[in-house]
Design a protein around this motif. Structure first.
Motif, PDB file in Angstrom:
ATOM      1  N   ALA A 245       0.852  -0.677  15.599  1.00  0.00           N
ATOM      2  CA  ALA A 245       1.628  -1.755  16.227  1.00  0.00           C
ATOM      3  C   ALA A 245       1.126  -3.114  15.740  1.00  0.00           C
ATOM      4  N   GLU A 246      -0.203  -3.212  15.632  1.00  0.00           N
ATOM      5  CA  GLU A 246      -0.826  -4.445  15.190  1.00  0.00           C
ATOM      6  C   GLU A 246      -0.415  -4.752  13.741  1.00  0.00           C
ATOM      7  N   LEU A 247      -0.456  -3.704  12.915  1.00  0.00           N
ATOM      8  CA  LEU A 247      -0.112  -3.850  11.505  1.00  0.00           C
ATOM      9  C   LEU A 247       1.341  -4.306  11.367  1.00  0.00           C
ATOM     10  N   ARG A 248       2.210  -3.683  12.187  1.00  0.00           N
ATOM     11  CA  ARG A 248       3.631  -4.041  12.155  1.00  0.00           C
ATOM     12  C   ARG A 248       3.789  -5.516  12.519  1.00  0.00           C
ATOM     13  N   GLY A 249       3.005  -5.939  13.520  1.00  0.00           N
ATOM     14  CA  GLY A 249       3.095  -7.322  13.956  1.00  0.00           C
ATOM     15  C   GLY A 249       2.603  -8.292  12.895  1.00  0.00           C
ATOM     16  N   ARG A 250       1.638  -7.860  12.105  1.00  0.00           N
ATOM     17  CA  ARG A 250       1.038  -8.773  11.119  1.00  0.00           C
ATOM     18  C   ARG A 250       1.804  -8.799   9.808  1.00  0.00           C
ATOM     19  N   THR A 251       2.632  -7.777   9.594  1.00  0.00           N
ATOM     20  CA  THR A 251       3.329  -7.704   8.318  1.00  0.00           C
ATOM     21  C   THR A 251       4.644  -8.462   8.423  1.00  0.00           C
ATOM     22  N   GLY A 252       4.736  -9.527   7.674  1.00  0.00           N
ATOM     23  CA  GLY A 252       5.983 -10.285   7.691  1.00  0.00           C
ATOM     24  C   GLY A 252       6.884  -9.868   6.538  1.00  0.00           C
ATOM     25  N   ALA A 253       6.413  -8.926   5.717  1.00  0.00           N
ATOM     26  CA  ALA A 253       7.136  -8.582   4.499  1.00  0.00           C
ATOM     27  C   ALA A 253       8.294  -7.636   4.782  1.00  0.00           C
ATOM     28  N   ASP A 254       9.269  -7.651   3.873  1.00  0.00           N
ATOM     29  CA  ASP A 254      10.359  -6.679   3.946  1.00  0.00           C
ATOM     30  C   ASP A 254      10.029  -5.458   3.096  1.00  0.00           C
ATOM     31  N   PHE A 255       9.245  -5.697   2.038  1.00  0.00           N
ATOM     32  CA  PHE A 255       8.813  -4.586   1.176  1.00  0.00           C
ATOM     33  C   PHE A 255       7.323  -4.717   0.924  1.00  0.00           C
ATOM     34  N   VAL A 256       6.673  -3.582   0.783  1.00  0.00           N
ATOM     35  CA  VAL A 256       5.267  -3.597   0.385  1.00  0.00           C
ATOM     36  C   VAL A 256       5.159  -2.706  -0.847  1.00  0.00           C
ATOM     37  N   ILE A 257       4.558  -3.246  -1.905  1.00  0.00           N
ATOM     38  CA  ILE A 257       4.396  -2.471  -3.131  1.00  0.00           C
ATOM     39  C   ILE A 257       2.933  -2.096  -3.256  1.00  0.00           C
ATOM     40  N   THR A 258       2.653  -0.792  -3.368  1.00  0.00           N
ATOM     41  CA  THR A 258       1.261  -0.367  -3.493  1.00  0.00           C
ATOM     42  C   THR A 258       1.017   0.195  -4.883  1.00  0.00           C
ATOM     43  N   ALA A 259      -0.201   0.000  -5.358  1.00  0.00           N
ATOM     44  CA  ALA A 259      -0.561   0.471  -6.692  1.00  0.00           C
ATOM     45  C   ALA A 259      -1.328   1.777  -6.583  1.00  0.00           C
ATOM     46  N   GLY A 260      -1.427   2.488  -7.688  1.00  0.00           N
ATOM     47  CA  GLY A 260      -2.263   3.694  -7.728  1.00  0.00           C
ATOM     48  C   GLY A 260      -3.714   3.293  -7.826  1.00  0.00           C
ATOM     49  N   GLY A 261      -4.531   4.152  -8.394  1.00  0.00           N
ATOM     50  CA  GLY A 261      -5.976   3.935  -8.421  1.00  0.00           C
ATOM     51  C   GLY A 261      -6.419   2.656  -9.104  1.00  0.00           C
ATOM     52  N   ALA A 262      -5.773   2.274 -10.205  1.00  0.00           N
ATOM     53  CA  ALA A 262      -6.337   1.212 -11.039  1.00  0.00           C
ATOM     54  C   ALA A 262      -5.841  -0.191 -10.703  1.00  0.00           C
ATOM     55  N   GLY A 263      -4.892  -0.312  -9.796  1.00  0.00           N
ATOM     56  CA  GLY A 263      -4.392  -1.644  -9.449  1.00  0.00           C
ATOM     57  C   GLY A 263      -3.319  -2.120 -10.414  1.00  0.00           C
ATOM     58  N   PHE A 264      -2.739  -3.289 -10.136  1.00  0.00           N
ATOM     59  CA  PHE A 264      -1.673  -3.851 -10.970  1.00  0.00           C
ATOM     60  C   PHE A 264      -2.276  -4.786 -12.013  1.00  0.00           C
ATOM     61  N   THR A 265      -1.681  -4.787 -13.206  1.00  0.00           N
ATOM     62  CA  THR A 265      -2.086  -5.770 -14.204  1.00  0.00           C
ATOM     63  C   THR A 265      -1.415  -7.097 -13.863  1.00  0.00           C
ATOM     64  N   PRO A 266      -1.993  -8.227 -14.302  1.00  0.00           N
ATOM     65  CA  PRO A 266      -1.380  -9.534 -14.019  1.00  0.00           C
ATOM     66  C   PRO A 266       0.079  -9.591 -14.465  1.00  0.00           C
ATOM     67  N   ALA A 267       0.402  -8.880 -15.552  1.00  0.00           N
ATOM     68  CA  ALA A 267       1.783  -8.897 -16.042  1.00  0.00           C
ATOM     69  C   ALA A 267       2.729  -8.316 -14.991  1.00  0.00           C
ATOM     70  N   THR A 268       2.303  -7.225 -14.372  1.00  0.00           N
ATOM     71  CA  THR A 268       3.143  -6.608 -13.351  1.00  0.00           C
ATOM     72  C   THR A 268       3.331  -7.565 -12.177  1.00  0.00           C
ATOM     73  N   VAL A 269       2.214  -8.188 -11.738  1.00  0.00           N
ATOM     74  CA  VAL A 269       2.298  -9.119 -10.617  1.00  0.00           C
ATOM     75  C   VAL A 269       3.287 -10.230 -10.936  1.00  0.00           C
ATOM     76  N   ALA A 270       3.225 -10.733 -12.177  1.00  0.00           N
ATOM     77  CA  ALA A 270       4.128 -11.810 -12.583  1.00  0.00           C
ATOM     78  C   ALA A 270       5.578 -11.329 -12.573  1.00  0.00           C
ATOM     79  N   ARG A 271       5.822 -10.110 -13.048  1.00  0.00           N
ATOM     80  CA  ARG A 271       7.197  -9.563 -13.053  1.00  0.00           C
ATOM     81  C   ARG A 271       7.750  -9.473 -11.638  1.00  0.00           C
ATOM     82  N   VAL A 272       6.883  -9.010 -10.691  1.00  0.00           N
ATOM     83  CA  VAL A 272       7.338  -8.890  -9.298  1.00  0.00           C
ATOM     84  C   VAL A 272       7.641 -10.273  -8.739  1.00  0.00           C
ATOM     85  N   ALA A 273       6.750 -11.228  -9.020  1.00  0.00           N
ATOM     86  CA  ALA A 273       6.939 -12.576  -8.480  1.00  0.00           C
ATOM     87  C   ALA A 273       8.223 -13.208  -9.010  1.00  0.00           C
ATOM     88  N   ALA A 274       8.664 -12.737 -10.173  1.00  0.00           N
ATOM     89  CA  ALA A 274       9.849 -13.334 -10.790  1.00  0.00           C
ATOM     90  C   ALA A 274      11.154 -12.768 -10.234  1.00  0.00           C
TER      91      ALA A 274
END
Lengths: 240, 836
Positions: free
Chosen positions: B517-546
């Motif tokens: 319930a707390e998590l739901r209250g704190r999340t203002g996002a409509d979508f959450v994108i999660t990465a696998g083990g190694a995380g996102f490269t800056p290029a991916t982050v930039a693509r999402v932001a665009a």
């Protein structure tokens, strides 16, 4: 109630003990019979066979035309529940139940609700109307035995068996119990059969049967304490 | 006296069977846990694996060391630091240098793209290395040749063969095809894939974590010491080289987990076995009042009676403890095997040759037996001779004054604990240690005070059935309510099991629900994108932001260490994110300050921190070990705890973005945005979840180990309850020959008597279950109040299924153990009259 050549043996082979040896006798309706005899004469076995608590090895036990020896365990229990009552030397009340609940138990076991006031009446009959809510541990021996009598009465049995019902009581308490038994034969017309050691107790009965070594050895009608004692003395002299 | 005791034991073995089984099992479990704990304390120093053929290994700094007034405190760095490039160059001047890089590689479409847990990904995932370092682990080519071109790889194991094309995603990048040119035999500690040195450096550009130097150790040590940038860098030779092995941290954590698990389970075993042994012994002594009376009539002094009871306990205790030690001897390797199989303990874990667990367990068993009968023996000694002559009556003094006193004290104690925790620090109530220990105190108190509640509860529960026509309801009610001792002996173990199940499972479920319930209250996002083990490269982050029509916040998980009270170095989870994104995309519960004020010299903390006043400065060590003094710019509500701090990405160097929250701008189309987001992360294997999906995916946050621990605890409690129930019911039923015969004489059929025995068993179990539910209710109420004080919404979650299952199991055991001996007894005896 009729017993026809009833025998009961215990054990087998070399160690066979014959407790009853071809006893034939009848208990007329509305009579009060006392059964006496020395220890080991088979009087308790006689009572248990007659009451359907034990099964004879041979012979038959008839209660108003029904042969008890031919019934299954459950049918026998049901018949006992409806037509036979008991009282014992040890009062055999359930310690967790009150006097009232103990008296109502046989009816509830047969799935019937005790009629209004029936339990109170039964207790009043034995002079314990004011002790209905007491548990056995809060009652004297004589009172407990009278509760047991009330419990035997509640099902309106045809025959009531007592196995030394006064054996654990002092003479005053014993007399109260015996007069209740007497009344059951005289006023309600029930058949009462009682095993006892006590000539005074036996003198309350219509007749006394003497038993020795599993056989009937004598009968006394309209007994008095003195005549019963004499009969017993004779028996014990023979058996010793 | 011992001969009397021995003879008694021979003739009344049923009365002791339950105590014996409970004790033997308890000692067996304690031996087993002792052996496993001993083995984890003296875990074999396993030989180096990854660098077993390397002469000298230079290992990048991986430990934060902080000097405090009470000694040096350490904490693991996240991520560990690489060996500085300058040092690598310096080492190259004294000997041949081979850099080793390790990076996550996953088969395309494999774990990094699915919703699997990180741990599962680690296990099934591959590890990439440059080919040059393969020989140090002992890898030898079994087929083909080393990689010579950027698109060539050598794989360990038989899952691919030379000439095959494999699609892999390396180090969080995009999926590419590589050609397998050779294979090596697999080694147990990793699933390796080897690239050319240049390709490995391209895929994992951060400087290498380990560098193998072919030079004398002394020269290497001198070179490292001379480099000012090499703080914390270690030179490993000989057996120390195992410190550079891949799962070192995992092993350590795993062993800590094993210890915690077995510690808790051992504690519960001791608690429950003492309880069960004491109560079955006490019950068997109480059942034999008549016998003690007879002994007293025959001239035994109270002291002698007491000695008989103690001698019995000694005989039962020592034989049961010896049996338990043998059980433990055979059980321990199986337990170790099971722990390894369930991935709780490391692969190499095994049982050592320690002998102290046997002595400890044996001594504990004997002590438990003697302690268990201590009170019972005193009571037996006080039985007056006249007891032998008295008829069995209604239990009057089942509640000994000592018991009342102890129960009352514990009840007050647990009340005090709960109230003081709620007043002082409600967050404390939500900690695992608190919510596993507090129920035990309350459970003990309730079990001790049970005789007080048994009678009214039994009457209440039996009221309705007693109104029915038959005799069973009335009889069961009266028998249960009057035989307080017998009913308590059945109800108390049920109470323990039900209350433990309800409290432990209910508390975690309630806290999990609150966290969701707390998590739901704190999340203002409509979508959450999660990465696998190694995380996102800056290029991916930039693509999402665009992606048009969205606001995004990229989070990188890191750790911030603080020194509490000058002694404890505590690591707090933290997220690195840009302040602007925090303010627009999240709905963090700020109680003071402003999120927008966060800059590279600031930090957002929560109320759990020792310092949480806006404007104060707090000294921290960042994830990579850099000491900083940051200004508190905002304070968040504590909530359920462990909700972490926030810093800027500049203060989380080396931490890769592993989560991107996306909020839709007004007017943006949800479906279009979702599709664009999927396109943006597709090459890197991220997973696009709606806010609901994400919260749901985070919901089962109870860790696997905690769950295994709880089931272990519950299993032990339930097992003991079953033993206690079986023992008590068999004993109680065989002592009721007289009662049952009287019932038969009063006209009850065999079936009616058996039905009554069953009904009484069910009623007693129900009484226990109701008391257990009451304890559960109190425990859950405390947790709910704590959550309310922390202003966290969420329902109270009662684990009805578990409560029902526990109660049902208890009922089945109790009914079976009442009806079967009853039936045997009735068959043996028939309806013959009973004499006193």
């Amino acid at each position: 109630m009729q017993l026809r050549s009833v025998s009961r043996t215990y054990g087998s082979g070399d160690t066979v003990v014959t407790a009853l040896d071809g006893v034939t006798l009848g208990f007329p309706t509305g009579s009060f019979t006392a059964v006496m005899g020395p220890s080991g004469s088979g009087k308790s076995t006689l009572l248990q066979c007659a009451a359907g608590l034990d099964r004879p090895t041979s012979g038959s036990v008839l209660l108003g035309g029904t042969d008890l020896t031919g019934l299954s365990g459950t049918r026998l229990t049901l018949l006992r529940r409806q037509r036979i009552g008991f009282v014992f030397q040890s009062f055999n009340l359930l310690p967790s139940l009150t006097a009232e609940q103990n008296v109502a138990l046989p009816l509830r076991l047969s799935g019937r609700r005790p009629a209004k006031g029936a339990v109170r009446d039964a207790l009043a009959r034995v002079g314990l109307a004011d002790r209905a809510r007491h548990r056995p541990s809060e009652l004297s021996g004589g009172q407990q035995q009278r509760v047991a009598l009330a419990r035997a009465l509640i099902t309106e049995p045809e025959v009531l068996f007592g196995d030394e019902p006064t054996g654990a009581l002092d003479s005053a308490a014993g007399r109260r119990v015996l007069s209740v038994l007497r009344g059951m034969a005289d006023e309600d017309g029930r058949t009462v059969v009682m095993v006892t050691h006590d000539p005074v107790a036996a003198s309350f009965a219509d007749r006394v049967l003497f038993l020795a070594d599993g056989r009937l050895s004598g009968e006394l009608r309209a007994p008095t304490a003195e005549s019963v004692a004499a009969g017993m003395a004779r028996l014990e002299a023979v058996s010793c | 006296m011992l001969s009397v005791a021995l003879r008694t034991l021979r003739t009344r073995w049923t009365a002791f069977a339950a105590s014996f089984v409970a004790l033997a099992l308890g000692v067996g479990l304690i031996t087993m846990m002792g052996l496993v704990l001993a083995s984890s304390a003296h875990a074999p120093q396993h030989a180096p694996e990854r660098f077993r053929a390397a002469p000298v290994v230079v290992h990048g700094a991986d430990t934060l060391r902080v000097r405090t007034p009470s000694g040096v405190r350490t904490a693991p760095l996240s991520p560990p630091r690489p060996v500085p490039a300058g040092l690598v160059a310096r080492l190259g001047r004294i000997g041949a240098v081979t850099a080793d890089r390790s990076f996550a590689v996953s088969p395309a479409g494999g774990p990094s793209g699915t919703n699997g847990s990180a741990r599962a990904a680690d296990r099934t995932g591959l590890t990439g290395h440059p080919w040059a370092s393969a020989g140090f682990a002992g890898y030898r080519l079994t087929a083909g040749h080393p990689p010579a071109a950027p698109d060539q790889v050598v794989v360990a194991g038989a899952w691919a063969h030379p000439g095959q094309r494999v699609a892999l995603r390396a180090a969080g990048g995009t999926v590419r095809d590589w050609t397998v040119v050779g294979t090596v035999a697999a080694l147990p500690f990793e699933r390796a894939v080897f690239f050319t040195g240049a390709e490995a450096a391209r895929l994992s550009p951060a400087s290498p974590r380990d560098v193998v130097v072919d030079a004398p150790a002394a020269a290497v040590t001198a070179a490292v010491a001379a480099d000012p940038a090499a703080t914390g860098v270690r030179v490993l030779t000989g057996d120390d080289r195992r410190l550079a092995d891949p799962d070192r941290d995992g092993d350590h954590e795993a062993l800590v987990t094993v210890d915690a698990l077995l510690g808790t389970a051992g504690g519960v075993t001791c608690f429950v076995s003492v309880y069960v042994v004491a109560s079955t012994f006490a019950f068997s002594v109480a059942q034999r009042r008549r016998e003690w009376g007879l002994l007293r009539t025959a001239g035994a002094t109270p002291r002698q009676v007491r000695r008989i009871v103690h001698a019995e306990a000694l005989v039962v205790g020592s034989s049961a403890s010896a049996t338990g030690c043998v059980l433990g001897r055979y059980g321990a390797p199986r337990l170790a095997g099971a722990l390894v199989q369930r991935h709780v303990a490391p692969v190499w874990f095994g049982i050592g040759g320690a002998t102290w667990p046997y002595w400890t367990a044996f001594g504990t068993g004997l002590l438990v037996a003697l302690a268990g009968v201590w009170a019972a023996g005193r009571r037996a000694g006080r039985v007056p001779p006249a007891e032998a002559l008295r008829d069995a009556a209604v239990d009057s003094n089942a509640m000994a004054p000592g018991r009342l006193l102890a129960g009352g004290a514990l009840l007050l104690g647990s009340g005090y604990l709960a109230v003081s925790a709620l007043v002082a620090d409600p967050g404390e109530v939500l900690h695992r240690k608190t919510y596993t220990v507090q129920p035990m105190v309350l459970v003990t108190a309730a079990a001790l005070l049970a005789p007080l509640l048994v009678r009214p509860l039994a009457r209440l529960l039996a009221w309705l059935p007693a109104q029915l026509l038959g005799a069973t309801g009335m009889l069961a009610g009266e028998n249960t309510a009057t035989a307080v001792r017998r009913t308590t002996a059945v109800a108390a173990p049920v109470l323990v099991s039900v209350a433990l199940a309800g409290s432990l499972l209910g508390t975690t479920a309630t806290i999990n629900a609150a966290k969701a319930a707390e998590l739901r209250g704190r999340t203002g996002a409509d979508f959450v994108i999660t990465a696998g083990g190694a995380g996102f490269t800056p290029a991916t982050v930039a693509r999402v932001a665009a992606v048009p029509g969205t606001d995004t916040a990229a989070f990188a998980a890191t750790t911030v260490h603080t020194l509490e009270d000058q002694v404890a170095l505590t690591g707090s989870p933290a997220e690195a994110a840009s302040p602007a994104a925090l303010a627009t995309v999240t709905r963090l519960p700020v109680v003071a300050g402003r999120l927008g004020d966060l800059d590279d010299h600031g930090i957002v903390v929560n109320q759990e921190w020792a310092r949480h006043t806006v404007g104060q400065y707090v000294r921290v060590w960042l994830g990579d070990g850099t000491p900083r003094t940051l200004r508190i710019v905002a304070v968040l509500r504590q909530g359920t705890g462990d909700n972490g701090a926030y810093v800027t990405p500049a203060n989380a160097r080396g931490a890769a973005v592993d989560r991107i929250d996306v909020a839709l701008r007004p007017g943006a189309d949800r479906t279009t945005a979702a599709a664009s987001l999927r396109n943006a992360v597709a090459p890197s294997g991220g997973l696009v979840l709606t806010d609901r999906q994400w919260v749901a995916a985070q919901h089962p946050t109870t860790s696997r180990q905690t769950r295994i621990g709880f089931w272990l605890v519950l299993g032990i409690a339930l097992l003991y309850t079953a033993i206690a129930l079986a023992g008590t019911m068999v004993m109680a039923t065989s002592e009721r020959t007289r009662d049952l015969a009287v019932l038969r004489l009063a006209g009850a059929t065999v079936r009616q008597v058996l039905r009554l025995l069953g009904a009484e068993a069910v009623l007693a179990v129900t009484v226990g279950a109701v008391m257990g539910a009451m304890v559960t209710g109190v425990d859950l109420a405390v947790v709910r109040v704590a959550l309310a004080l922390l202003s966290v919404p969420g329902p109270v979650t009662v684990p009805w299924a578990a409560l029902g299952a526990v109660t049902g199991t208890c009922a089945v055991v109790a009914v079976t153990c009442a009806v079967v001996p009853g039936a045997l007894m009735l068959r043996r005896r028939g309806p013959a009259p009973v004499r006193a």
